[in-house]
Write an enzyme that holds these catalytic residues in place. Structure first.
Site, PDB file in Angstrom:
ATOM      1  N   HIS A 153       0.960  -1.147   0.007  1.00 58.95           N
ATOM      2  CA  HIS A 153       0.410  -0.189   0.414  1.00 58.95           C
ATOM      3  C   HIS A 153       0.691   1.822  -0.221  1.00 58.95           C
ATOM      4  O   HIS A 153       0.569   2.386  -0.343  1.00 58.95           O
ATOM      5  CB  HIS A 153      -1.046   0.320   1.248  1.00 58.95           C
ATOM      6  CG  HIS A 153      -2.003   0.987   0.975  1.00 58.95           C
ATOM      7  ND1 HIS A 153      -2.385   1.709   0.443  1.00 58.95           N
ATOM      8  CD2 HIS A 153      -4.097   0.476   1.262  1.00 58.95           C
ATOM      9  CE1 HIS A 153      -3.272   2.545   0.412  1.00 58.95           C
ATOM     10  NE2 HIS A 153      -4.419   0.895   0.691  1.00 58.95           N
ATOM     11  N   GLY A 158      -5.512   1.332  -4.356  1.00 58.96           N
ATOM     12  CA  GLY A 158      -7.025   0.275  -4.858  1.00 58.96           C
ATOM     13  C   GLY A 158      -6.750   0.517  -6.261  1.00 58.96           C
ATOM     14  O   GLY A 158      -6.790   0.108  -7.211  1.00 58.96           O
ATOM     15  N   THR A 266     -25.244   9.833  -3.198  1.00 65.62           N
ATOM     16  CA  THR A 266     -24.321   8.540  -4.088  1.00 65.62           C
ATOM     17  C   THR A 266     -24.777   7.360  -3.315  1.00 65.62           C
ATOM     18  O   THR A 266     -24.463   6.937  -2.169  1.00 65.62           O
ATOM     19  CB  THR A 266     -22.819   9.041  -4.359  1.00 65.62           C
ATOM     20  OG1 THR A 266     -21.949   8.680  -3.109  1.00 65.62           O
ATOM     21  CG2 THR A 266     -22.779  10.251  -4.701  1.00 65.62           C
ATOM     22  N   ASP A 395     -10.431  -9.110 -17.691  1.00 64.76           N
ATOM     23  CA  ASP A 395     -10.535 -10.784 -18.718  1.00 64.76           C
ATOM     24  C   ASP A 395      -9.496 -10.965 -19.819  1.00 64.76           C
ATOM     25  O   ASP A 395      -8.725 -10.334 -19.888  1.00 64.76           O
ATOM     26  CB  ASP A 395     -11.295  -9.502 -19.820  1.00 64.76           C
ATOM     27  CG  ASP A 395     -11.386 -10.765 -20.865  1.00 64.76           C
ATOM     28  OD1 ASP A 395     -10.713 -12.534 -20.356  1.00 64.76           O
ATOM     29  OD2 ASP A 395     -12.478 -10.806 -21.166  1.00 64.76           O
TER      30      ASP A 395
END
Length: 468
Positions: A153, A158, A266, A395
């Site tokens: 980190h 992230g 939100t 993918d």
């Protein structure tokens, strides 16, 4: 039982820049260990697919672009670090198991799952020797795959990790990266402005102060309740349930529309407020118990000038809401907690963030700002939003992941909000609480969405308590 087939240190395919990269203060305050984690699960693939070779070859290619990740941390003064770009590589394990994906249920990171699917790493070794990225790919007997990615980190947040994995997958498919997919490693715009005494004086330091403690507790270690047994839950909200929560958050108790700063709340603000509220209900603390919510805000768009979306460092800022009474969080409508979150988010202006970074720069030792393994714990929650990360674009040539689970959680009160599946509007909440509260949290969590239709006396009791 997991069998490790191979363990390789993968290095960049081609020569990369050497030397040192200075880290920003936002990098410096992050936990030392590989705490940015994503678990990617894939449906069964054909047996003749050379998935391990594909992953290894494309990983060596993506490291040419993400060359700092192939380096190592080096200590400098004040317990700070810099990155030595030396192309020593990242760790990749290939494993197999006779188990099927179904044997792991919802893949909640329990001790058993961590033992099997999470890469083992010896943190007793010097930090200067740690690879900054560790990966394990495990094939199940059913043909399914689990790709677990853990990053330091200190080097990547992230969003940067999810972008790295998506770009890695794109190269694995034989495609080229676009200009906006080439990572930016320069931290210059996030370094101290040179007048720390002036800017730091404007900073209220709320993000780094001790959060509310349990009533009667004066010692933070006691308040953290670090010895309490905890359990983990993974809860999925359908698109319809998310919409209902947002509707509730944007209505006051009279049913009139309530728009904070002229904008509807939100998905993150509504769901995070719901988590905070349910935790308060489940814990059954004194009504006058102070509580607050911590979160990590993506500040790329809040700086002036804005950071580009391909910035490959930590552009997240720790923030606390204003402390409230548990009674107020529970008995007021959902808009109350949502508004507390919105108010904290609105504080994050360019001036506020830069004054905070200048405050960090004045500290002789930043180690006290790191929260490595620390539990915020009861009476607070720490809710991380991952909803806008492109995790389902990973993918590698055998289809999108069926589900992506963030991290493994060790801290009481910690939660992640992420997309439940690709494109269906669902939301996944991964949460750890003290074991004695976890079932109550689950019970309260979903009835809060559909309590009007429920005949369960417990739900009706909650309705009366929370005024839903």
């Amino acid at each position: 039982m997991i069998t490790i087939i191979s363990s390789d240190m993968v290095v960049p395919r081609y020569p990369t820049p050497m030397g040192y990269i200075s880290l920003s203060e936002l990098d410096q305050i992050q936990p030392h260990r590989h705490s940015t984690t994503f678990v990617y699960l894939y449906k069964p693939i054909q047996k003749n697919t050379h998935f391990a070779e594909i992953l290894r070859n494309s990983l060596s290619l993506i490291l040419v672009h993400y060359y700092p990740v192939a380096g190592r941390l080096q200590r400098i003064k004040g317990e700070r670090f810099e990155i030595e770009c030396n192309a020593e590589g990242v760790q990749l394990w290939e494993a197999k198991t006779e188990s099927k994906m179904a044997d792991y249920g919802d893949f909640a990171p329990t001790e058993a799952v961590m033992r099997d699917l999470y890469p083992r790493f010896d943190y007793n070794t010097p930090i200067e020797t740690w690879p900054l990225l560790i990966v394990q790919v495990t094939r199940f007997s059913c043909g399914g795959l689990c790709l677990l990615v853990r990053a330091s980190h200190v080097v990547l947040d992230g969003l940067a990790v999810s972008q790295l994995v998506c770009s890695w997958a794109k190269l694995a498919r034989g495609e080229y990266l676009g200009k906006d997919e080439i990572p930016l490693h320069d931290r210059t715009s996030l370094l101290s402005c040179g007048e720390p005494g002036v800017m730091a004086s404007r900073f209220d330091q709320r993000p780094f102060k001790t959060p509310p403690l349990m009533l009667g507790c004066s010692d933070a270690r006691v308040a953290e309740q670090i010895n309490e047994e905890t359990s983990l839950a993974i809860l999925k909200f359908t698109k319809e349930q998310v919409q209902q929560l947002k509707k509730k958050a944007n209505e006051n108790s009279c049913g009139d529309q309530k728009l904070a700063q002229g904008r509807p709340y939100t998905t993150y603000e509504a769901v995070a407020a719901h988590i905070w509220r349910c935790a308060c209900v489940a814990r059954q603390n004194d009504s006058h118990q102070p509580t607050a919510m911590r979160f990590m805000a993506n500040i790329r768009s809040k700086l002036n000038p804005q950071l580009p979306s391909n910035y490959a460092g930590n552009a997240i800022f720790p923030m606390w809401t204003e402390a409230c009474l548990s009674e107020d969080i529970i008995r007021n409508p959902l808009s109350f907690a949502s508004n507390k979150i919105r108010e904290a988010i609105e504080k994050l202006t360019d001036e506020y963030i830069r004054s905070a970074m200048d405050f960090m720069a004045t500290l002789e030792n930043v180690d006290r700002l790191r929260r490595d393994g620390r539990s915020w714990g009861n009476p607070n929650v720490d809710v991380v939003g991952l909803l806008n990360m492109p995790v389902y674009d990973a993918d590698f040539g055998w289809g999108r992941p069926t589900i992506v689970i963030p991290g493994y959680l060790l801290q009481d009160g910690k939660a992640f909000i992420s997309a439940g599946s690709f494109g269906d509007g669902s939301v996944l909440v991964t949460l750890r609480l003290q074991t004695k509260f976890i079932e109550a949290f689950k019970k309260f969590c979903f009835p809060l969405v559909t309590v009007k239709e429920s005949k369960d006396p417990a739900d009706q009791s909650l309705k009366a308590q929370a005024r839903l």
